[in-house]
Motif scaffolding. Sequence first.
Motif, PDB file in Angstrom:
ATOM      1  N   GLU A 262      -0.610 -52.784 -29.838  1.00  0.00           N
ATOM      2  CA  GLU A 262      -1.644 -52.889 -30.874  1.00  0.00           C
ATOM      3  C   GLU A 262      -1.284 -53.884 -31.978  1.00  0.00           C
ATOM      4  O   GLU A 262      -2.140 -54.273 -32.781  1.00  0.00           O
ATOM      5  N   ASP A 263      -0.030 -54.305 -32.023  1.00  0.00           N
ATOM      6  CA  ASP A 263       0.391 -55.258 -33.053  1.00  0.00           C
ATOM      7  C   ASP A 263       0.505 -56.693 -32.541  1.00  0.00           C
ATOM      8  O   ASP A 263       0.976 -57.571 -33.259  1.00  0.00           O
ATOM      9  N   THR A 264       0.085 -56.917 -31.302  1.00  0.00           N
ATOM     10  CA  THR A 264       0.143 -58.258 -30.733  1.00  0.00           C
ATOM     11  C   THR A 264      -1.140 -59.024 -31.057  1.00  0.00           C
ATOM     12  O   THR A 264      -2.240 -58.533 -30.811  1.00  0.00           O
ATOM     13  N   TYR A 265      -0.986 -60.212 -31.611  1.00  0.00           N
ATOM     14  CA  TYR A 265      -2.120 -61.081 -31.895  1.00  0.00           C
ATOM     15  C   TYR A 265      -2.270 -62.077 -30.750  1.00  0.00           C
ATOM     16  O   TYR A 265      -1.273 -62.626 -30.271  1.00  0.00           O
ATOM     17  N   MET A 266      -3.528 -62.312 -30.316  1.00  0.00           N
ATOM     18  CA  MET A 266      -3.758 -63.183 -29.168  1.00  0.00           C
ATOM     19  C   MET A 266      -4.811 -64.232 -29.486  1.00  0.00           C
ATOM     20  O   MET A 266      -5.871 -63.922 -30.030  1.00  0.00           O
ATOM     21  N   ILE A 267      -4.486 -65.474 -29.137  1.00  0.00           N
ATOM     22  CA  ILE A 267      -5.408 -66.592 -29.305  1.00  0.00           C
ATOM     23  C   ILE A 267      -5.692 -67.181 -27.937  1.00  0.00           C
ATOM     24  O   ILE A 267      -4.763 -67.501 -27.181  1.00  0.00           O
ATOM     25  N   TYR A 268      -6.969 -67.321 -27.610  1.00  0.00           N
ATOM     26  CA  TYR A 268      -7.395 -67.790 -26.301  1.00  0.00           C
ATOM     27  C   TYR A 268      -8.052 -69.166 -26.442  1.00  0.00           C
ATOM     28  O   TYR A 268      -9.008 -69.323 -27.201  1.00  0.00           O
ATOM     29  N   LEU A 269      -7.545 -70.164 -25.707  1.00  0.00           N
ATOM     30  CA  LEU A 269      -8.194 -71.476 -25.672  1.00  0.00           C
ATOM     31  C   LEU A 269      -9.263 -71.408 -24.586  1.00  0.00           C
ATOM     32  O   LEU A 269      -9.029 -71.697 -23.419  1.00  0.00           O
ATOM     33  N   ALA A 270     -10.454 -71.002 -24.998  1.00  0.00           N
ATOM     34  CA  ALA A 270     -11.529 -70.657 -24.060  1.00  0.00           C
ATOM     35  C   ALA A 270     -12.423 -71.859 -23.789  1.00  0.00           C
ATOM     36  O   ALA A 270     -13.598 -71.898 -24.156  1.00  0.00           O
ATOM     37  N   ALA A 271     -11.855 -72.871 -23.122  1.00  0.00           N
ATOM     38  CA  ALA A 271     -12.630 -74.049 -22.745  1.00  0.00           C
ATOM     39  C   ALA A 271     -13.516 -73.724 -21.549  1.00  0.00           C
ATOM     40  O   ALA A 271     -13.122 -72.975 -20.647  1.00  0.00           O
TER      41      ALA A 271
END
Length: 360
Positions: A262-271
């Motif tokens: 629950e403390d993991t931040y996720m960034i998705y390069l959604a091309a």
Amino acid sequence: MNSINFDMYEYIVESKDAVRNIVDHQEEILGDAVEYCGSNIEQIYIVGSGTSYHSALAARNVLERTLKKKVFAVYPMSFKDNELITNKNTLVIGISHAGRSSSTIQALEKAKAEGLKTIAMTAERNRPIINHADKTVYIEIGPEYAGPKTKGFFGSVATLVLFGLNYGIKNGSINETEKNEIINRMLKTTDNIPDIAAKSWDWYKRNKEDLLKSRRMIVLGYENCLASMLEGTLKISEAVRYSVIGYEQEEFMHGIYHGIDEDTYMIYLAAKGQYYERCIRMKDYFEKERHNHNYLITSDKELDNGKNFVYDFVNDEYFEGLEYIVPLQVLARKLSQDLGIDCNISSDPEFHKKMASYTY
């Protein structure tokens, strides 16, 4: 330097003009190196570490398609220790922004010892690397004093692409019309950098309260954004100085997902592309099953909820990675600033001397 009068964010914004400068002066920058290569090059190795390696990955697809030759992006020590090159019609390009990378110098020395053609690419004058290659190409981006290189990434990609296009003209694999079309596509993409940077800062400010709590971040990418995922991971890690890890999307699904809490931040390069729907499905999964720290970088206006970064990207097949990297660069600078970290300055200016990873 006696005082800090430069900033990583300003270098990001300057990248548009840096790329245009390289395009405008491509003949004087690249002419000697292109002539040196002759007409018998059959394959190319591009060696470099960190941002230099990521630049090679970002340019590789354009080079292969235009030159119709195999192009390899390789870490310098992997090249030195593991690559068996039996084809002597091989060009080795060693990239080091600072011109001091000991590993890249060693890779170039191996190439020279095996009778291969060698080119050093660097943004700095009179650096050791120029003594270890037959020719030198300067990445003409102007000064960049900040530790995390941003303008250098764009400049390195542009220099590699233009080298490939000019060599393609020389060996007949493309014509002038095709060359100019690809250059215009690159400029159409990189001309957006200042606006993307400004919009990225707005995006960061909207989500600042949540992002400041992060101490573990994962960046996911695929296809044409793979190099951007790696480079963005590096920039954020250099700047915020905590655990930031990047994964190719498919690789992430083969076990890494178990370690997301629950403390993991996720960034998705959604091309947009063949894996886009899977990316959205995965974001939805983690939002439902694990946490609410999910951020998409995308051009899909239907996903504009304030939390995602949504921009009308060009989404060029060759160059979309040069757009998707910008929000990550801006995030690195602004988040570190609000954490009280001046990422312009190295955490240890003597590190490379201590490790002998730079040659002086």
